[in-house]
Each structure stands twice: as C-alpha cells, then as structure tokens.
Design a protein around this motif. Structure first.
Motif, PDB file in Angstrom:
ATOM      1  N   LYS A   1       2.277   1.800  -3.455  1.00 21.95           N
ATOM      2  CA  LYS A   1       1.223   2.337  -4.320  1.00 21.95           C
ATOM      3  C   LYS A   1       0.999   3.818  -4.031  1.00 21.95           C
ATOM      4  O   LYS A   1       0.860   4.629  -4.954  1.00 21.95           O
ATOM      5  CB  LYS A   1      -0.072   1.550  -4.108  1.00 21.95           C
ATOM      6  CG  LYS A   1      -1.201   2.009  -4.998  1.00 21.95           C
ATOM      7  CD  LYS A   1      -2.446   1.164  -4.801  1.00 21.95           C
ATOM      8  CE  LYS A   1      -3.534   1.664  -5.735  1.00 21.95           C
ATOM      9  NZ  LYS A   1      -4.767   0.934  -5.589  1.00 21.95           N
ATOM     10  N   SER A   2       0.967   4.185  -2.763  1.00 22.52           N
ATOM     11  CA  SER A   2       0.760   5.589  -2.389  1.00 22.52           C
ATOM     12  C   SER A   2       1.896   6.480  -2.887  1.00 22.52           C
ATOM     13  O   SER A   2       1.659   7.578  -3.396  1.00 22.52           O
ATOM     14  CB  SER A   2       0.620   5.735  -0.877  1.00 22.52           C
ATOM     15  OG  SER A   2      -0.558   5.119  -0.424  1.00 22.52           O
TER      16      SER A   2
ATOM     17  N   TYR B   1       5.178   9.777  -8.751  1.00 23.76           N
ATOM     18  CA  TYR B   1       5.756   9.300 -10.013  1.00 23.76           C
ATOM     19  C   TYR B   1       5.333  10.202 -11.164  1.00 23.76           C
ATOM     20  O   TYR B   1       4.154  10.525 -11.315  1.00 23.76           O
ATOM     21  CB  TYR B   1       5.319   7.862 -10.289  1.00 23.76           C
ATOM     22  CG  TYR B   1       5.862   7.314 -11.580  1.00 23.76           C
ATOM     23  CD1 TYR B   1       7.199   6.947 -11.692  1.00 23.76           C
ATOM     24  CD2 TYR B   1       5.048   7.164 -12.696  1.00 23.76           C
ATOM     25  CE1 TYR B   1       7.707   6.444 -12.882  1.00 23.76           C
ATOM     26  CE2 TYR B   1       5.548   6.661 -13.886  1.00 23.76           C
ATOM     27  CZ  TYR B   1       6.874   6.310 -13.972  1.00 23.76           C
ATOM     28  OH  TYR B   1       7.374   5.809 -15.153  1.00 23.76           O
TER      29      TYR B   1
ATOM     30  N   TYR C   1       3.898   5.836  -5.409  1.00 22.27           N
ATOM     31  CA  TYR C   1       3.782   5.879  -6.871  1.00 22.27           C
ATOM     32  C   TYR C   1       2.718   6.895  -7.299  1.00 22.27           C
ATOM     33  O   TYR C   1       2.968   7.765  -8.130  1.00 22.27           O
ATOM     34  CB  TYR C   1       3.442   4.489  -7.430  1.00 22.27           C
ATOM     35  CG  TYR C   1       3.166   4.508  -8.904  1.00 22.27           C
ATOM     36  CD1 TYR C   1       4.213   4.508  -9.815  1.00 22.27           C
ATOM     37  CD2 TYR C   1       1.864   4.562  -9.384  1.00 22.27           C
ATOM     38  CE1 TYR C   1       3.961   4.564 -11.179  1.00 22.27           C
ATOM     39  CE2 TYR C   1       1.601   4.618 -10.738  1.00 22.27           C
ATOM     40  CZ  TYR C   1       2.657   4.621 -11.639  1.00 22.27           C
ATOM     41  OH  TYR C   1       2.402   4.680 -12.978  1.00 22.27           O
ATOM     42  N   GLU C   2       1.535   6.771  -6.728  1.00 23.80           N
ATOM     43  CA  GLU C   2       0.438   7.655  -7.114  1.00 23.80           C
ATOM     44  C   GLU C   2       0.730   9.117  -6.797  1.00 23.80           C
ATOM     45  O   GLU C   2       0.328  10.014  -7.533  1.00 23.80           O
ATOM     46  CB  GLU C   2      -0.859   7.219  -6.427  1.00 23.80           C
ATOM     47  CG  GLU C   2      -1.404   5.912  -6.980  1.00 23.80           C
ATOM     48  CD  GLU C   2      -2.591   5.368  -6.200  1.00 23.80           C
ATOM     49  OE1 GLU C   2      -2.892   5.878  -5.097  1.00 23.80           O
ATOM     50  OE2 GLU C   2      -3.213   4.416  -6.698  1.00 23.80           O
ATOM     51  N   LYS C   3       1.430   9.355  -5.697  1.00 28.06           N
ATOM     52  CA  LYS C   3       1.687  10.721  -5.256  1.00 28.06           C
ATOM     53  C   LYS C   3       2.852  11.372  -6.010  1.00 28.06           C
ATOM     54  O   LYS C   3       2.806  12.568  -6.300  1.00 28.06           O
ATOM     55  CB  LYS C   3       1.985  10.718  -3.749  1.00 28.06           C
ATOM     56  CG  LYS C   3       2.242  12.062  -3.132  1.00 28.06           C
ATOM     57  CD  LYS C   3       1.052  12.987  -3.143  1.00 28.06           C
ATOM     58  CE  LYS C   3       0.094  12.669  -2.047  1.00 28.06           C
ATOM     59  NZ  LYS C   3      -0.942  13.684  -1.872  1.00 28.06           N
TER      60      LYS C   3
ATOM     61  N   LYS D   1      -1.564  -1.475 -12.627  1.00 28.61           N
ATOM     62  CA  LYS D   1      -2.735  -0.607 -12.849  1.00 28.61           C
ATOM     63  C   LYS D   1      -3.489  -1.000 -14.076  1.00 28.61           C
ATOM     64  O   LYS D   1      -3.006  -1.529 -15.010  1.00 28.61           O
ATOM     65  CB  LYS D   1      -2.299   0.846 -12.958  1.00 28.61           C
ATOM     66  CG  LYS D   1      -2.010   1.431 -11.616  1.00 28.61           C
ATOM     67  CD  LYS D   1      -1.826   2.899 -11.750  1.00 28.61           C
ATOM     68  CE  LYS D   1      -2.018   3.500 -10.379  1.00 28.61           C
ATOM     69  NZ  LYS D   1      -2.358   4.843 -10.333  1.00 28.61           N
TER      70      LYS D   1
ATOM     71  N   GLU E   1       3.747  -0.953  -9.275  1.00 29.38           N
ATOM     72  CA  GLU E   1       2.412  -0.362  -9.153  1.00 29.38           C
ATOM     73  C   GLU E   1       1.916   0.138 -10.504  1.00 29.38           C
ATOM     74  O   GLU E   1       0.735   0.081 -10.800  1.00 29.38           O
ATOM     75  CB  GLU E   1       2.431   0.779  -8.142  1.00 29.38           C
ATOM     76  CG  GLU E   1       2.709   0.323  -6.723  1.00 29.38           C
ATOM     77  CD  GLU E   1       1.772  -0.773  -6.268  1.00 29.38           C
ATOM     78  OE1 GLU E   1       0.556  -0.680  -6.519  1.00 29.38           O
ATOM     79  OE2 GLU E   1       2.266  -1.743  -5.666  1.00 29.38           O
ATOM     80  N   LYS E   2       2.832   0.634 -11.323  1.00 31.87           N
ATOM     81  CA  LYS E   2       2.497   1.085 -12.670  1.00 31.87           C
ATOM     82  C   LYS E   2       2.000  -0.088 -13.516  1.00 31.87           C
ATOM     83  O   LYS E   2       1.033   0.033 -14.245  1.00 31.87           O
ATOM     84  CB  LYS E   2       3.738   1.719 -13.296  1.00 31.87           C
ATOM     85  CG  LYS E   2       3.611   2.131 -14.726  1.00 31.87           C
ATOM     86  CD  LYS E   2       4.945   2.726 -15.153  1.00 31.87           C
ATOM     87  CE  LYS E   2       5.051   2.835 -16.646  1.00 31.87           C
ATOM     88  NZ  LYS E   2       6.348   3.345 -17.068  1.00 31.87           N
TER      89      LYS E   2
ATOM     90  N   GLU F   1       0.833  -1.207   0.000  1.00 29.02           N
ATOM     91  CA  GLU F   1       0.000   0.000   0.000  1.00 29.02           C
ATOM     92  C   GLU F   1       0.867   1.257   0.000  1.00 29.02           C
ATOM     93  O   GLU F   1       0.544   2.243  -0.658  1.00 29.02           O
ATOM     94  CB  GLU F   1      -0.928   0.010   1.215  1.00 29.02           C
ATOM     95  CG  GLU F   1      -2.012  -1.048   1.169  1.00 29.02           C
ATOM     96  CD  GLU F   1      -2.740  -1.196   2.499  1.00 29.02           C
ATOM     97  OE1 GLU F   1      -3.946  -1.495   2.461  1.00 29.02           O
ATOM     98  OE2 GLU F   1      -2.103  -1.033   3.567  1.00 29.02           O
TER      99      GLU F   1
END
Length: 177
Positions: A8-9, A15, A11-13, A177, A173-174, A5
């Motif tokens: 993922k966080s 990248y 990456y999302e925040k 998705k 994580e990419k 998690e």
C-alpha cells in the motif's frame, strides 16, 4: 511493516497514471516512479527489511545497477551486513576504469538487486559483464516485477527472479481503495 502495508505504501508513494515510454520503447499508461519510494528513508528501509528475507543464504556480495539499484542495494547492505558493489552502465572512462565500484566480485556469490524489473535487458547485460569478471550470479531480487516475461527472459540466462511484489500485488491496493 506487514507485506500488505508495504504494498500500500509503495502504491501510494509511487504509482502514476499517464503516458510513459518505458526503457524498451513500449508505452505504458501505468508507471511506478521508483525514485519516489527510494528517496523516502523509512519506506526504503521497510523495503530492504522485506528484501533481506529473500536473499539466498550463500550471498556474499550484493550488486546494484546505477542509478535506481544503488539506493536499494545500499539500504540492503546496511541491514544484511553484506558487502555491496555498484555497477555502472558503462565502465568509467578515467581513473580506475572500473565497471563495478565497491566490493570485489571475482569468485564471489553475487545477488543482483533491482528496484523495478520490466524487460530485464539491462540486468542480463550487467550479469554477463560481472560473470566475465568472475562473479557467480544466479539470483536477482527486486522490489517490483512488472510482468512474467522478465522472469522467463532471466530464466533463459540461468537467473531466478525473486520479487517482493509483482505489479499485480501492488495494483491490488488500487482495487481495494
């Protein structure tokens, strides 16, 4: 927050895709904007919680390099109860003329704390300066290690790099998705 998690966080925040010139001068089409994950208080504390588990047991002082290492080392200091020192890129040219502010490093076991490690040049120079001031340093803990080359360069300086994540861990994580 689980390790997955957290990856993922981050990456999302943070990248980003584009054309980015790295500190080494090399150009990359991928970039982690560390300030985006460092400026999110919850995410920063989740990172520090994971990082705390990676600290060597004998660590007495945590050292963070300006500017990116400062938020991470501060959060980690709060969670771990270990003193922190904030290292300037160049010694202050007035007042106390200090290179490092905060906890004294002389004779102390110091763990370097970084956010994103790419080529490790700045870390090596900082460690040399702190060792010249009496610090005992053999470990660097970071949020993201971008490549294995940095690990090898640090090993040449008798430093062990311990990342929470490699770039590949985050990029999974990419792919998912």
């Amino acid at each position: 927050m689980s390790r997955e998690e957290l990856a993922k966080s981050i990456y999302e925040k943070s990248y980003m895709v584009g054309k980015y010139v790295m500190q080494s001068g090399k150009v990359s089409n991928e970039y982690f904007d560390k300030y985006l994950f460092e400026s999110d208080p919850k995410l920063l504390m989740d990172i520090a919680t994971q990082m705390k588990e990676l600290l060597p047991e004998d660590t007495e002082v945590l050292a963070g390099i300006e500017m990116g290492g400062i938020p991470v080392v501060t959060a980690l200091s709060i969670l771990s109860g270990k003193k922190a020192t904030y290292v300037r890129k160049h010694a202050k040219q007035f007042g106390t003329y200090k290179l490092a502010e905060g906890a004294d490093v002389k004779g102390k076991r110091v763990c370097m704390i970084e956010d994103v490690v790419t080529n490790s040049g700045e870390i090596i120079e900082t460690v040399k300066k702190l060792r010249n001031r009496g610090a005992i340093i053999d470990t660097v803990v970071c949020v993201i290690a971008r490549n294995q080359h940095a690990k090898l360069l640090l090993a040449h300086e008798q430093l062990t790099l311990i990342p929470i994540f490699t770039q590949e861990d985050i990029l999974k994580e990419k792919m998912e998705k």
